[in-house]
Write a protein that holds these residues in place. Structure first.
Motif, PDB file in Angstrom:
ATOM      1  N   ASP A 124       0.826  -1.203   0.000  1.00 59.19           N
ATOM      2  CA  ASP A 124       0.000   0.000   0.000  1.00 59.19           C
ATOM      3  C   ASP A 124       0.863   1.257   0.000  1.00 59.19           C
ATOM      4  O   ASP A 124       0.621   2.196  -0.765  1.00 59.19           O
ATOM      5  N   ALA A 171       1.292   3.878  -3.659  1.00 58.45           N
ATOM      6  CA  ALA A 171       0.786   5.251  -3.673  1.00 58.45           C
ATOM      7  C   ALA A 171       1.667   6.154  -4.533  1.00 58.45           C
ATOM      8  O   ALA A 171       2.892   6.122  -4.443  1.00 58.45           O
ATOM      9  N   HIS A 197      -5.386   3.125  -4.942  1.00 57.16           N
ATOM     10  CA  HIS A 197      -4.596   4.301  -5.329  1.00 57.16           C
ATOM     11  C   HIS A 197      -4.845   4.737  -6.766  1.00 57.16           C
ATOM     12  O   HIS A 197      -4.138   5.605  -7.273  1.00 57.16           O
TER      13      HIS A 197
END
Length: 324
Positions: free
Chosen positions: A67, A71, A113
């Motif tokens: 994660d 991004a 994202h």
């Protein structure tokens, strides 16, 4: 474009990263690699000082790491995988974890994202074996090894995320790669390095299994074409156009290092060994302008020369390359 490349310290991933960064001083690439047994960070040494290069050591199965790294990226090019068939036969667990669960973790992060494109690098082995003719992108999947089954599952997940969530995703399937920096567990570098050392080489069965050979640089050109020009939700085949039996390949490698057939040890065939793979890659040729540029004879000779000249790269990897 800000691109996240998973498995970028491996054989094909590092070729892709080197290719892009060498060609474009403005490129921005983050490599995510766990540096498991076949990951070699030295594969990226020549681009380590590129201003757009960033390396993150991490596991694609770790949601928090994925994660954080995903991004801010415009695209994901997903190479990271457990890929050695023999290892998958000995134990399928790591293949399911990395190839299936890891892909799912990446897909979820890409959705969160709003990544612009997700390209998943797959293999011709998902189709099983074909006695004549060639598979098209619409041929049914029929994998025969735990490795190819895990890649099939990953392919289907990627395509499902496109259809269900609208993720802009593309799948590429390639034939057998060869070239420099390939981890010495695969047949070409395994045979070359053993022959250089004066050792014997193991040939499965009678060597009649046939593979299409694709130079890694051609494969990476095909991937880049699919990344930039491919249609969302589509599969693209990337082939080399040179089908060779394992017996003939063995002879070519013996000739290249000046060795005789007495160095060949015939061993029991691999369980579920697919006889022949063959991809019809007319789709990527006609739609995206792909064509392999490296003739097999030239590419193989250059590969042998690279391993001759880079013992310091592969000698430390021998113990890691041996099946346990």
């Amino acid at each position: 474009m800000r691109t996240l490349v998973t498995g970028g310290a491996g054989f094909i991933g590092s070729e892709y990263v080197r290719r892009l960064l060498d060609a474009d001083p403005t490129a921005r690439i983050t490599v995510l690699d766990s540096l498991a047994y076949s990951g070699v960070e030295a594969n990226l040494a020549q681009v380590a000082r590129h201003p757009g290069y960033r390396f993150v050591r991490g596991d694609i199965c770790d949601p928090d790491t994925v994660d954080q790294v995903t991004a801010g990226h415009d695209a994901v090019v997903h190479f990271a995988a457990e890929s050695h068939v023999d290892r998958s036969i000995e134990g399928a667990g790591p293949f399911v974890r990395t190839n299936v669960v890891g892909t799912q973790v990446l897909l979820d992060a890409a959705l969160r994202h709003r990544v612009g494109r997700f390209l998943h690098v797959s293999t011709d082995e998902v189709y099983g074996s074909i006695s004549e003719g060639s598979w098209t992108e619409t041929s049914p999947l029929a994998p025969n090894s735990p490795y190819s089954a895990s890649k099939s599952a990953a392919d289907l997940l990627v395509l499902a995320y496109h259809r269900t969530h609208g993720l802009d995703a593309v799948v590429t399937r390639c034939t057998n790669n060869y070239g420099p920096h390939q981890f010495p567990e695969k047949v070409v570098p395994l045979f070359i390095t053993r022959l250089i050392e004066g050792r014997s080489i193991p040939l499965y069965g009678d060597g009649r299994n046939i593979r299409d050979w694709l130079h890694v640089s051609d494969h990476c050109r095909g991937i880049e074409l699919a990344l930039r020009g491919g249609k969302a939700g589509e599969v693209y085949h990337i082939g080399g156009g040179t089908e060779v039996s394992n017996h003939k390949l063995t002879g070519l490698l013996l000739d290249a290092v000046g060795a005789d057939w007495d160095r060949v040890e015939y061993v029991a065939d691999r369980k579920g060994h697919d006889l022949r793979y063959s991809l019809d890659d007319s789709k990527i040729r006609e739609q995206l302008g792909y064509a392999p540029l490296v003739p097999f004879a030239e590419g193989l000779a250059a590969t042998v020369a690279w391993y001759r000249g880079n013992r310091s790269w592969w000698e430390p990897l021998r113990a890691r390359a041996e099946l346990r």
